[in-house]
Design a protein around this motif. Sequence first.
Motif, PDB file in Angstrom:
ATOM      1  N   ARG A 190       0.833  -1.214   0.000  1.00 53.10           N
ATOM      2  CA  ARG A 190       0.000   0.000   0.000  1.00 53.10           C
ATOM      3  C   ARG A 190       0.862   1.255   0.000  1.00 53.10           C
ATOM      4  O   ARG A 190       0.481   2.282  -0.569  1.00 53.10           O
ATOM      5  N   SER A 233       1.866   1.994  -3.475  1.00 54.42           N
ATOM      6  CA  SER A 233       0.754   2.645  -4.186  1.00 54.42           C
ATOM      7  C   SER A 233       0.600   4.097  -3.770  1.00 54.42           C
ATOM      8  O   SER A 233       0.331   4.973  -4.602  1.00 54.42           O
ATOM      9  N   ASN A 234       0.814   4.361  -2.486  1.00 59.41           N
ATOM     10  CA  ASN A 234       0.663   5.736  -1.997  1.00 59.41           C
ATOM     11  C   ASN A 234       1.799   6.647  -2.453  1.00 59.41           C
ATOM     12  O   ASN A 234       1.612   7.857  -2.623  1.00 59.41           O
ATOM     13  N   GLU A 242      -3.868   4.110  -2.038  1.00 59.52           N
ATOM     14  CA  GLU A 242      -4.803   3.111  -1.504  1.00 59.52           C
ATOM     15  C   GLU A 242      -6.205   3.717  -1.385  1.00 59.52           C
ATOM     16  O   GLU A 242      -6.382   4.944  -1.332  1.00 59.52           O
TER      17      GLU A 242
END
Length: 951
Positions: free
Chosen positions: A936, A939-940, A946
């Motif tokens: 995550r 992704s951030n 997220e």
Amino acid sequence: MTQDYKSTINLPQTEFPMRGDLPKREPDWLAEWERVGRYAQIQAKTAGRPMFVLHDGPPYANGVIHLGHAINKILKDVVVKSKLLAGFHAPYVPGWDCHGMPIEIQIEKQFGKGLSASEVQSKARAYASAQIDKQREDFKRLGVLGEWDRPYLTMNYANEAGEIRALAEILRKGYIYRGLKPVNWCFDCGSALAEAEVEYEDKTDITIDVGFAFDDPAAVAKAFGLATLPKPTGQIVIWTTTPWTIPANQALNLHPEFSYSLVDTTRGLLILATERVEECLKTYSAEGHIVASVPGEALGELRFRHPLYAVDPGYARTAPVYFGDYVTLDTGTGVVHSSPAYGVEDFVSCKAHGMPDADIINPVMGNGVYATSLPLFGGQFIWKANPKIVEALEQAGSLLHHNKYTHSYMHCWRHKTPIIYRATSQWFAGMDIVPHGGGKTLRETALEGIEATQFFPAWGKQRLHSMIAERPDWTLSRQRQWGVPMAFFVHRETGALHPRAAELLDQVAERVEQGGIEAWQSLDPRELLGDEADQYEKNRDTLDVWFDSGTTHWHVLRGSHADVLRFPADLYLEGSDQHRGWFHSSLLTACMLDGQPPYKQLLTHGFTVDAQGRKMSKSLGNGIEPQDIMNRMGADILRLWVASTDYRNEMSLSEEILKRVADTYRRIRNTARFLLGNLDGFDPAKHLLKVEDSLPLDQWAIQQAYDVQTTVKAAYDRYDFPEIVQRVQNFCTNELGALYLDITKDRLYTMPTDSIGRRSAQSAMYRILEALVRWLAPVLSFTAEEIWRHMPGQREDSVLFETWYDGLAATQGSPEQRRYWSDLLAIRDAASRVLEGMRKADQIGAALEADVTIHADPAIAARYAPAADELRFFFITSELRLQAAGGQPGDAALAELDDAKVWVTATVSNATKCVRCWHRRDDVGSHAEHPELCGRCVSNVEGPGESRHWF
């Protein structure tokens, strides 16, 4: 760490300092408020709103302010500011009580006695003005906003004139009369005292049992149904703690229904109340037996000789028997000696039996010395004469017993010296006079007014009711120079008021309005009376200072400040002693002038004591001065203590208590700072989400704030300030500090700056802070403005221009929603117990090092299943599993819900720690370019970010 991810973390940023540094910053705020005219700005901004008037009970213009002053002014300021936020126009006009004895005494100390009236008045004005300037600066330093440049002063010409006009109106209505009555009299003041100026302290006196010889033994025998007396002479016996009143005795009081006995004793024949015979004979070391007993009413025709009859012809008089229901049998002999000049009941009894004023013996002069014409004791001070009176009674054979006795006795509250009742010719307001034109008496009107008034606390109602129900007529006149004159013209021969007295008062008021009370001193009666001037003289009395402040509803609310205030006031707020003082005098004057109270609500607060409950005093060295607190800790700390303490009782203060208050302040300030820090970069015009579009956890936090605000607003309405402080403190500590702020750190710090999840949390924090700063503003006036100044978005210059925040919404307030969150919090508490056990066992250091499993029955598991993937964020653990299972697993903590039991277990996580979010996740290292990040965080940092749906 192979890469630096610090720039990808949204850490809190704010210029709002962690340390309050209040003693340094608060004066800067005061200077700004002064520069911009903050009070005037508030009045302009709130003009047109419904009005709320708190009328200021004027402190006395003498000496620096003490802690009691600070409490009083802070409470008033909290009320006024809370009413602003509640949507009212709430002016505050401070005032000062300027006339009266204490200032006159200061002038005598500085310049000596014997000054002319004009000199006393000019010097007193200057002195009071200087005192007001000193007190005003300290009141402003407390953070109190008001019309400091235009306060009301009872010595302002307009107010002095207004007071005289109030007197004229009361005179027209028929409440005022002149008469001889015993009044509270202070020798040091040289004047009558109001009831509120009397306090009680222990005093040691000589108690005496004194015999009054039978004047007509045959009449005594007949009254007792005897043919003759067993002995030729005898005495009726009284007991008193005031030997000094014996020279002025003029009657004896018996209760008509008590039994009285003729007792043959080794000390001679004695008349005593039957119930007191045995105790009295023990006291007199005498033996004897009862010859006959009769009810008191059988002795009504008898007379007895003055006890000094035998030693000086000046006392060759007799005392008749009068009846009085106030005679008791708990002490003494059941016989009360009556000196009508020195006792209220004595006076009433003698007058009721037809004694004219001219016959009342009144040898004690205004300085406490007997008139030189008094036999045996002339020229002596009464307290020093007591032992000499005892000697004379013993010489006369009238003294049966004497002893030292300590009892609670009346003292002057200024001089701390004992006072007496003394009959003088004074001007009175009659409590039971029917006014001109008919209607109810002053007492009846006042008692009805009390019933119509709301009291905080409620017990104040009965206290004031009892005082009004039992009080004597109000002595309006005083014998001083620094006071508003009772500007009457009195006939030189008859003592009667001029027939146009009320009209003349109005004419005097016009002159006083131009030149102050000095205009009365310099007034030539011929200016108003013409040829009648030779028949009249100016009355030299001044008005009781309680009339000064007690008529401010007339000469301030509807006089000097009628442009900003109104009658009646919504609230009077003072210390609990003002049931006897300002509340009392204001009620009586308003009922005479208007037939109603001048207030709708009365609030009273207690006095300050130390941690041991002792009254603060210089002699004990336990006093704490408000100036010291402000200089060391800041006014907001003092304000917070006042608001957090139950003012309905005595208010305890010590250094330890102040430390606890400072801790509370720091907790509140740090909460505000955390909210501000996480609002860095947040523009409410662009980023504020609707409540219903926010994540459920954020909606829960807003719901909690909504609930707090509901409680806070209601508590402000009923003046329950301690509940406000406690509820706000608990909210900052529990719902925010221990839960919401801790849970949302991950979302705020790690999610992309503009992500919905982060903006949702910021939107909730923004709303909470908008509400919180308003809750705090009435109490922490300086800190609230500082918070307001650092908040994001376009806003007015002051939080006090606002009303309660309306941006909170109750979107999580249904019973089902509340149960959802309360059950989840109960499960979280169980998890916390498990994790704490692991910490103590050195298995983990932080909760993120553990994996948690919730073992719930199928219904509970199904309820939380939609949020299962995000529950770990709510529990602040790296992993959380939700299992539908029955039974108790090993090493589990129990959460007992209303309809189910949930068990929680935990194990040490074996996953790798993400260097960015610190969660231990199995997918750490799965991304080649970011080998130290979890999925995550990858992704951030560089992906779409997220998604959060719950927490």
